[in-house]
Design an enzyme around this catalytic site. Structure first.
Site, PDB file in Angstrom:
ATOM      1  N   LYS A  22       0.831  -1.212   0.000  1.00  0.00           N
ATOM      2  CA  LYS A  22       0.000   0.000   0.000  1.00  0.00           C
ATOM      3  C   LYS A  22       0.863   1.258   0.000  1.00  0.00           C
ATOM      4  O   LYS A  22       0.661   2.158  -0.804  1.00  0.00           O
ATOM      5  CB  LYS A  22      -0.887  -0.003   1.248  1.00  0.00           C
ATOM      6  CG  LYS A  22      -1.499   1.340   1.589  1.00  0.00           C
ATOM      7  CD  LYS A  22      -2.123   1.296   2.966  1.00  0.00           C
ATOM      8  CE  LYS A  22      -2.396   2.624   3.572  1.00  0.00           C
ATOM      9  NZ  LYS A  22      -1.373   3.241   4.377  1.00  0.00           N
ATOM     10  N   ASN A  23       1.817   1.334   0.912  1.00  0.00           N
ATOM     11  CA  ASN A  23       2.546   2.594   1.064  1.00  0.00           C
ATOM     12  C   ASN A  23       3.526   2.863  -0.078  1.00  0.00           C
ATOM     13  O   ASN A  23       3.965   4.000  -0.248  1.00  0.00           O
ATOM     14  CB  ASN A  23       3.219   2.666   2.444  1.00  0.00           C
ATOM     15  CG  ASN A  23       2.182   2.873   3.545  1.00  0.00           C
ATOM     16  OD1 ASN A  23       1.039   3.285   3.270  1.00  0.00           O
ATOM     17  ND2 ASN A  23       2.547   2.572   4.782  1.00  0.00           N
ATOM     18  N   CYS A 117      -5.037   8.074   9.070  1.00  0.00           N
ATOM     19  CA  CYS A 117      -5.308   7.545  10.415  1.00  0.00           C
ATOM     20  C   CYS A 117      -5.000   8.589  11.472  1.00  0.00           C
ATOM     21  O   CYS A 117      -4.031   9.347  11.354  1.00  0.00           O
ATOM     22  CB  CYS A 117      -4.444   6.306  10.673  1.00  0.00           C
ATOM     23  SG  CYS A 117      -4.885   4.911   9.649  1.00  0.00           S
ATOM     24  N   ARG A 122       0.518  14.931  13.157  1.00  0.00           N
ATOM     25  CA  ARG A 122       1.213  14.434  11.955  1.00  0.00           C
ATOM     26  C   ARG A 122       1.678  15.641  11.132  1.00  0.00           C
ATOM     27  O   ARG A 122       1.113  15.951  10.071  1.00  0.00           O
ATOM     28  CB  ARG A 122       0.312  13.507  11.141  1.00  0.00           C
ATOM     29  CG  ARG A 122      -0.107  12.275  11.922  1.00  0.00           C
ATOM     30  CD  ARG A 122      -0.855  11.260  11.092  1.00  0.00           C
ATOM     31  NE  ARG A 122       0.023  10.530  10.186  1.00  0.00           N
ATOM     32  CZ  ARG A 122      -0.379   9.487   9.432  1.00  0.00           C
ATOM     33  NH1 ARG A 122      -1.619   9.084   9.488  1.00  0.00           N
ATOM     34  NH2 ARG A 122       0.473   8.865   8.644  1.00  0.00           N
ATOM     35  N   ASP A 306       3.867   0.244  12.188  1.00  0.00           N
ATOM     36  CA  ASP A 306       2.651  -0.260  11.549  1.00  0.00           C
ATOM     37  C   ASP A 306       2.355  -1.719  11.905  1.00  0.00           C
ATOM     38  O   ASP A 306       1.334  -2.261  11.480  1.00  0.00           O
ATOM     39  CB  ASP A 306       2.741  -0.092  10.019  1.00  0.00           C
ATOM     40  CG  ASP A 306       2.733   1.373   9.609  1.00  0.00           C
ATOM     41  OD1 ASP A 306       2.419   2.228  10.459  1.00  0.00           O
ATOM     42  OD2 ASP A 306       3.048   1.672   8.438  1.00  0.00           O
ATOM     43  N   ARG A 398      -9.064   0.316   3.644  1.00  0.00           N
ATOM     44  CA  ARG A 398      -8.155   1.295   3.031  1.00  0.00           C
ATOM     45  C   ARG A 398      -6.799   0.666   2.728  1.00  0.00           C
ATOM     46  O   ARG A 398      -6.099   1.117   1.825  1.00  0.00           O
ATOM     47  CB  ARG A 398      -7.950   2.492   3.968  1.00  0.00           C
ATOM     48  CG  ARG A 398      -9.111   3.464   3.976  1.00  0.00           C
ATOM     49  CD  ARG A 398      -8.741   4.735   4.737  1.00  0.00           C
ATOM     50  NE  ARG A 398      -7.331   5.016   4.568  1.00  0.00           N
ATOM     51  CZ  ARG A 398      -6.476   5.244   5.551  1.00  0.00           C
ATOM     52  NH1 ARG A 398      -6.867   5.267   6.788  1.00  0.00           N
ATOM     53  NH2 ARG A 398      -5.217   5.486   5.294  1.00  0.00           N
TER      54      ARG A 398
HETATM   55  C1  EPZ Z   1       4.236   6.814   6.712  1.00  0.00           C
HETATM   56  O1  EPZ Z   1       3.541   7.900   7.285  1.00  0.00           O
HETATM   57  C2  EPZ Z   1       3.208   5.714   6.532  1.00  0.00           C
HETATM   58  N1  EPZ Z   1       2.154   6.203   5.663  1.00  0.00           N
HETATM   59  C3  EPZ Z   1       2.635   5.303   7.896  1.00  0.00           C
HETATM   60  O2  EPZ Z   1       1.803   4.185   7.677  1.00  0.00           O
HETATM   61  C4  EPZ Z   1       3.774   4.885   8.819  1.00  0.00           C
HETATM   62  O3  EPZ Z   1       3.262   4.659  10.122  1.00  0.00           O
HETATM   63  C5  EPZ Z   1       4.853   5.967   8.882  1.00  0.00           C
HETATM   64  O4  EPZ Z   1       5.277   6.326   7.545  1.00  0.00           O
HETATM   65  C6  EPZ Z   1       6.083   5.530   9.658  1.00  0.00           C
HETATM   66  O5  EPZ Z   1       6.632   4.375   9.105  1.00  0.00           O
HETATM   67  C7  EPZ Z   1       2.345   6.225   4.344  1.00  0.00           C
HETATM   68  O6  EPZ Z   1       3.371   5.819   3.828  1.00  0.00           O
HETATM   69  C8  EPZ Z   1       1.221   6.721   3.525  1.00  0.00           C
HETATM   70  P1  EPZ Z   1       6.606   9.845   8.730  1.00  0.00           P
HETATM   71  P2  EPZ Z   1       4.201   9.346   7.301  1.00  0.00           P
HETATM   72  O7  EPZ Z   1       6.680  11.114   7.990  1.00  0.00           O
HETATM   73  O8  EPZ Z   1       4.987   9.518   6.053  1.00  0.00           O
HETATM   74  C9  EPZ Z   1       7.363  13.007  12.279  1.00  0.00           C
HETATM   75  C10 EPZ Z   1      -0.109   2.864   7.885  1.00  0.00           C
HETATM   76  O9  EPZ Z   1      -0.699   2.310   8.858  1.00  0.00           O
HETATM   77  N2  EPZ Z   1       7.338  14.020  11.206  1.00  0.00           N
HETATM   78  O10 EPZ Z   1       7.645   8.806   8.470  1.00  0.00           O
HETATM   79  O11 EPZ Z   1       3.115  10.324   7.580  1.00  0.00           O
HETATM   80  C11 EPZ Z   1       5.993  12.364  12.508  1.00  0.00           C
HETATM   81  O12 EPZ Z   1       5.208  13.138  13.371  1.00  0.00           O
HETATM   82  C12 EPZ Z   1       0.406   4.282   8.010  1.00  0.00           C
HETATM   83  O13 EPZ Z   1       0.062   2.321   6.785  1.00  0.00           O
HETATM   84  C13 EPZ Z   1       7.605  15.330  11.515  1.00  0.00           C
HETATM   85  O14 EPZ Z   1       7.870  15.685  12.660  1.00  0.00           O
HETATM   86  O15 EPZ Z   1       5.158   9.210   8.533  1.00  0.00           O
HETATM   87  C14 EPZ Z   1       6.385  11.007  13.048  1.00  0.00           C
HETATM   88  O16 EPZ Z   1       6.647  11.109  14.414  1.00  0.00           O
HETATM   89  C15 EPZ Z   1       0.065   4.916   9.301  1.00  0.00           C
HETATM   90  N3  EPZ Z   1       7.604  16.245  10.490  1.00  0.00           N
HETATM   91  C16 EPZ Z   1       7.702  10.695  12.337  1.00  0.00           C
HETATM   92  O17 EPZ Z   1       8.202  11.941  11.856  1.00  0.00           O
HETATM   93  C17 EPZ Z   1       7.341  15.897   9.210  1.00  0.00           C
HETATM   94  O18 EPZ Z   1       7.366  16.782   8.334  1.00  0.00           O
HETATM   95  C18 EPZ Z   1       7.600   9.739  11.161  1.00  0.00           C
HETATM   96  O19 EPZ Z   1       6.586  10.179  10.280  1.00  0.00           O
HETATM   97  C19 EPZ Z   1       7.059  14.557   8.913  1.00  0.00           C
HETATM   98  C20 EPZ Z   1       7.059  13.618   9.933  1.00  0.00           C
END
Ligand code: EPZ
Length: 419
Positions: A22-23, A117, A122, A306, A398
């Site tokens: 998916k991702n 989610c 986020r 995840d 989803r």
């Molecule tokens: C991706 O989300 C995945 N979603 C999530 O999967 C997954 O949990 C996550 O990566 C971590 O592996 C998709 O790929 C669509 P991040 P993403 O940016 O990209 C902080 C699922 O169940 N952060 O890696 O939104 C953030 O708050 C979903 O399939 C900032 O501070 O996650 C978090 O603590 C849920 N500033 C950490 O980084 C930013 O600009 C990692 O977030 C971006 C992120």
């Protein structure tokens, strides 16, 4: 409204085939916007997020033809709009990739804020920091993110946090930029590598994806006429690994990349399960009650957030007291309240939850609070005594293809019922 009704008590046995990730899919579909041509994407998971994304591309002018449920041809030679409204983008998280892709292709994007989610805060500050470093002006107002640039110029970008979304988004924006972009402290998840491989197949020059430094040499244009197959879903495979252990079952997981599952395999073995890896498949089984364990979620190659709720189900019936520390998302223990309704003894507190293992869970009506929480509740239903009714299953649809059919094939008693 649909619900899943699970009658527990059957150890899972048999084979399951993993779908495309998916991702990765939800990043590769918008990445096609950077291609001035036609490309075919294979091994797409048949899930609602993918269908929604393909529809968004159509609304931007792309011509789309579904070959079958898992394969689509996307012609992006004529992109007529740079705008995606909030009512669509708020339906899922990955809509943020439209900013990087449209900015890269048209040098402008107006995209509604992403949804997805509810896992706590986020932010997308690292995405914005990356786009600005490449020369874009970004405005966030009235629920929209607007990005504009006369031109994008490659530069060095250090990510303050390891972010999957920001790494991919900056990669998308810089593929057609002038000069070289270096993303330092990049995320290393398998889907980052998959998106880079897709773009390279179309003529991009991206090196180092899968390490924490990614170098993107900007190219003039990407050409289509190529076919790309999405990588198997690491999280779906891990979900079935957890289900095998929790149900004391014995299953073979086909079409997976066992290298992507190493942190999960290590934990399964630590808690008393067995794993034999064999190329593109994996046998997982467990005969006794799992042992307690401590888990800390981390960016890849660490234990994935995840899979935290699914592992939470395993530990809720383990022998002893386990601790899970969630280091990525602030609200990823919402599922524990649902598991406690089923007789689990879990005490969440901030970033940590204490799992006092119980012998058995009992069926109950429960609510999927998010996608992975929903998958965890299915596993809980399979291992519990009695009947579990799972509501809010749109979250599950989803991200998991045909989930009840896959579990049924493994012997689970699970039905989807229209209310
Ligand atoms: C991706 O989300 C995945 N979603 C999530 O999967 C997954 O949990 C996550 O990566 C971590 O592996 C998709 O790929 C669509 P991040 P993403 O940016 O990209 C902080 C699922 O169940 N952060 O890696 O939104 C953030 O708050 C979903 O399939 C900032 O501070 O996650 C978090 O603590 C849920 N500033 C950490 O980084 C930013 O600009 C990692 O977030 C971006 C992120």
């Amino acid at each position: 409204m649909e619900k899943l009704v699970v009658t527990g008590g059957t150890p899972l046995k048999g084979d399951v085939t993993i779908s495309g990730a998916k991702n990765a899919a939800v990043a590769i579909i918008p990445a096609t916007l950077l291609v001035n041509g036609v490309c075919t994407i294979e091994n797409l998971p048949n899930i609602s997020d993918v269908k929604l994304y393909v529809d968004i591309l159509k609304s931007l002018g792309a011509k789309v033809k579904w070959i079958n449920l898992h394969e689509v041809t996307i012609d992006t030679r004529e992109i007529t709009s740079h705008e995606a409204p909030l009512e669509i983008t708020s339906k899922f998280r990955a809509s943020y990739y439209l900013i990087g892709a449209l900015l890269g292709r048209l040098k402008k994007a107006k995209v509604g804020s992403p949804g997805g989610c509810n896992l706590g805060q986020r932010p997308i500050d690292q995405h914005i920091k990356g786009f600005e470093a490449l020369g874009a002006n970004i405005t966030v107002a009235n629920g929209n993110i607007t990005a504009e640039a006369d031109k994008l110029v490659g530069t060095n970008i250090y990510m303050d946090v390891v972010s999957v979304g920001a790494t991919i988004n900056v990669m998308l924006a810089s593929v057609l930029a002038e000069g070289t972009t270096i993303i330092d402290n990049a995320a290393k998840e398998p889907h980052i590598v998959d998106v880079a491989n897709f773009l390279n197949t179309m003529g991009a020059d991206i090196r180092g994806a899968g390490t924490d430094v990614i170098k993107i040499n900007g190219v003039q244009e990407l050409k289509g006429n190529a076919t790309y197959s999405v990588v198997p879903d690491q999280i779906e495979a891990g979900t079935f690994m957890m289900a095998a252990v929790a149900s004391r079952g014995d299953i073979t997981i086909r079409n997976c990349i066992t290298k992507h599952l190493e942190s999960i395999t290590a934990k399964v073995i630590e808690i008393g399960g067995h794993v034999v890896s064999n190329g593109d498949h994996l046998r997982v089984w467990c005969t006794d009650r799992p042992h307690k364990a401590n888990i800390k979620t981390l960016p890849y190659p660490g234990f994935p957030t995840d899979l935290q709720p699914q592992m939470g189900v395993v530990l809720s019936t383990a022998d002893g007291i386990s601790y899970i520390t969630e280091s990525i998302w602030e609200s990823r223990f919402q599922y524990t309240a649902e598991l406690n309704k089923m007789g689990a003894k879990i005490t969440p507190s901030g970033k940590q939850a204490v799992f006092e293992g119980v012998e058995k869970l009992q069926g109950a009506p429960v609510y999927a609070t998010d996608l992975r929480a929903g998958a965890a509740l299915i596993i809980a239903g399979i291992v519990a005594d009695g009947v579990t009714e799972i509501y809010n299953i749109n979250h599950i649809d989803r991200g998991y293809e045909n989930i009840e059919e896959k579990f049924k094939k493994l012997g689970a008693k699970i039905e989807r019922i229209e209310e």
